[in-house]
Design a protein around this motif. Sequence first.
Motif, PDB file in Angstrom:
ATOM      1  N   ARG A   8       0.830  -1.195   0.000  1.00 18.92           N
ATOM      2  CA  ARG A   8       0.000   0.000   0.000  1.00 18.92           C
ATOM      3  C   ARG A   8       0.876   1.260   0.000  1.00 18.92           C
ATOM      4  NH1 ARG A   8      -5.293   2.223  -0.533  1.00 18.92           N
ATOM      5  NH2 ARG A   8      -5.186   4.277   0.446  1.00 18.92           N
ATOM      6  N   GLN A   9       1.948   1.239   0.800  1.00 16.24           N
ATOM      7  CA  GLN A   9       2.848   2.390   0.855  1.00 16.24           C
ATOM      8  C   GLN A   9       3.529   2.613  -0.488  1.00 16.24           C
ATOM      9  OE1 GLN A   9       6.194   1.968   3.550  1.00 16.24           O
ATOM     10  NE2 GLN A   9       6.138   4.148   4.032  1.00 16.24           N
ATOM     11  N   ARG A  10       3.962   1.518  -1.127  1.00 16.19           N
ATOM     12  CA  ARG A  10       4.626   1.634  -2.422  1.00 16.19           C
ATOM     13  C   ARG A  10       3.646   2.136  -3.486  1.00 16.19           C
ATOM     14  NH1 ARG A  10       9.103  -0.944  -4.132  1.00 16.19           N
ATOM     15  NH2 ARG A  10       9.841  -0.437  -2.037  1.00 16.19           N
ATOM     16  N   ARG A  11       2.426   1.628  -3.455  1.00 12.89           N
ATOM     17  CA  ARG A  11       1.403   2.094  -4.402  1.00 12.89           C
ATOM     18  C   ARG A  11       1.095   3.575  -4.177  1.00 12.89           C
ATOM     19  NH1 ARG A  11      -2.320  -1.612  -6.824  1.00 12.89           N
ATOM     20  NH2 ARG A  11      -4.083  -0.309  -6.184  1.00 12.89           N
ATOM     21  N   SER A  31       2.416   8.800 -17.974  1.00 12.66           N
ATOM     22  CA  SER A  31       2.768   7.531 -18.611  1.00 12.66           C
ATOM     23  C   SER A  31       3.544   6.721 -17.596  1.00 12.66           C
ATOM     24  CB  SER A  31       3.632   7.763 -19.855  1.00 12.66           C
ATOM     25  OG  SER A  31       4.907   8.254 -19.494  1.00 12.66           O
ATOM     26  N   LEU A  32       3.687   5.436 -17.864  1.00  9.00           N
ATOM     27  CA  LEU A  32       4.419   4.563 -16.951  1.00  9.00           C
ATOM     28  C   LEU A  32       5.839   5.091 -16.744  1.00  9.00           C
ATOM     29  CD1 LEU A  32       4.324   0.718 -16.958  1.00  9.00           C
ATOM     30  CD2 LEU A  32       6.527   1.864 -16.979  1.00  9.00           C
ATOM     31  N   VAL A  41      11.577   5.234  -9.044  1.00 14.04           N
ATOM     32  CA  VAL A  41      11.594   3.777  -9.081  1.00 14.04           C
ATOM     33  C   VAL A  41      11.675   3.339 -10.540  1.00 14.04           C
ATOM     34  CG1 VAL A  41      10.236   3.601  -6.960  1.00 14.04           C
ATOM     35  CG2 VAL A  41       9.067   3.600  -9.167  1.00 14.04           C
ATOM     36  N   SER A  42      11.804   2.052 -10.734  1.00 18.87           N
ATOM     37  CA  SER A  42      11.890   1.534 -12.098  1.00 18.87           C
ATOM     38  C   SER A  42      10.510   1.434 -12.734  1.00 18.87           C
ATOM     39  CB  SER A  42      12.549   0.149 -12.104  1.00 18.87           C
ATOM     40  OG  SER A  42      11.683  -0.798 -11.498  1.00 18.87           O
ATOM     41  N   HIS A  48       4.435  -3.441 -11.911  1.00 26.10           N
ATOM     42  CA  HIS A  48       4.132  -4.514 -10.963  1.00 26.10           C
ATOM     43  C   HIS A  48       2.893  -4.169 -10.131  1.00 26.10           C
ATOM     44  CE1 HIS A  48       4.687  -7.688  -7.979  1.00 26.10           C
ATOM     45  NE2 HIS A  48       4.598  -6.757  -7.036  1.00 26.10           N
ATOM     46  N   TYR A  49       2.763  -2.891  -9.760  1.00 24.90           N
ATOM     47  CA  TYR A  49       1.652  -2.479  -8.908  1.00 24.90           C
ATOM     48  C   TYR A  49       0.441  -2.004  -9.703  1.00 24.90           C
ATOM     49  CZ  TYR A  49       4.716  -2.860  -4.878  1.00 24.90           C
ATOM     50  OH  TYR A  49       5.542  -3.342  -3.895  1.00 24.90           O
ATOM     51  N   PHE A  50       0.678  -1.490 -10.897  1.00 27.59           N
ATOM     52  CA  PHE A  50      -0.413  -0.980 -11.725  1.00 27.59           C
ATOM     53  C   PHE A  50      -0.231  -1.512 -13.142  1.00 27.59           C
ATOM     54  CE2 PHE A  50       0.364   2.192  -8.410  1.00 27.59           C
ATOM     55  CZ  PHE A  50      -0.888   2.250  -7.819  1.00 27.59           C
TER      56      PHE A  50
END
Length: 202
Positions: A8-11, A31-32, A41-42, A48-50
């Motif tokens: 949740r924190q990372r998202r 965009s991504l 972040v990468s 991975h999250y979205f």
Amino acid sequence: MPKKVDPRQRRTLIADALMRVAAQQGLEAVSLRHVAAAAGVSAGMVQHYFRTKDEMMAFALSVVRDRSQARVTDAVAALGDRPAPRQLLRAMIAALLPLDEQSRDDGRVALAFLAYTAVRPEAAATLRKDNRQLVDFVAGLLPGPDADAAAAGLLALMEGLGVHLLGGNYTPQQALRALDHHLDLIFEATGGAGERPPVTPT
């Protein structure tokens, strides 16, 4: 031991980056790759999250919703016990308007998401549900036999004021005066104006 990551924190970190990109550069810049750069972040981690842009936008909107709800809760709590309906509505709507830098950033994201869903009806389901609940709640506080129509009009005024505030067409003081005037028209028509709060500079 490997560091434990809170999903949740990372998202939320990624959603905050998305909101910064949308608020500063516009929705077309989302965009991504851009969101990953803003979050530090990468691109693979964002994916991975979205999985899709729709998922990123929906989560960012949920963060905006949580922040807005917190502002409303604080504003209503400051009124004390059993506030009059007019005071409650004024406090709630003022808390939802983009009157300071944080709420303006959130407002830009919300406006961008609204434009985004205009051509993607499937992505607007949450907005439709939230809007219906808000109309019902406001209608329950308004006097007169046409409370639903009055609630829709009051919320349309709120959204219009929000757009003009974001565009720099109105100052916070002008927006609050317009809100107070509209509330006066609604409540004075039935003799239920109550106490009108002062407009304070923001």
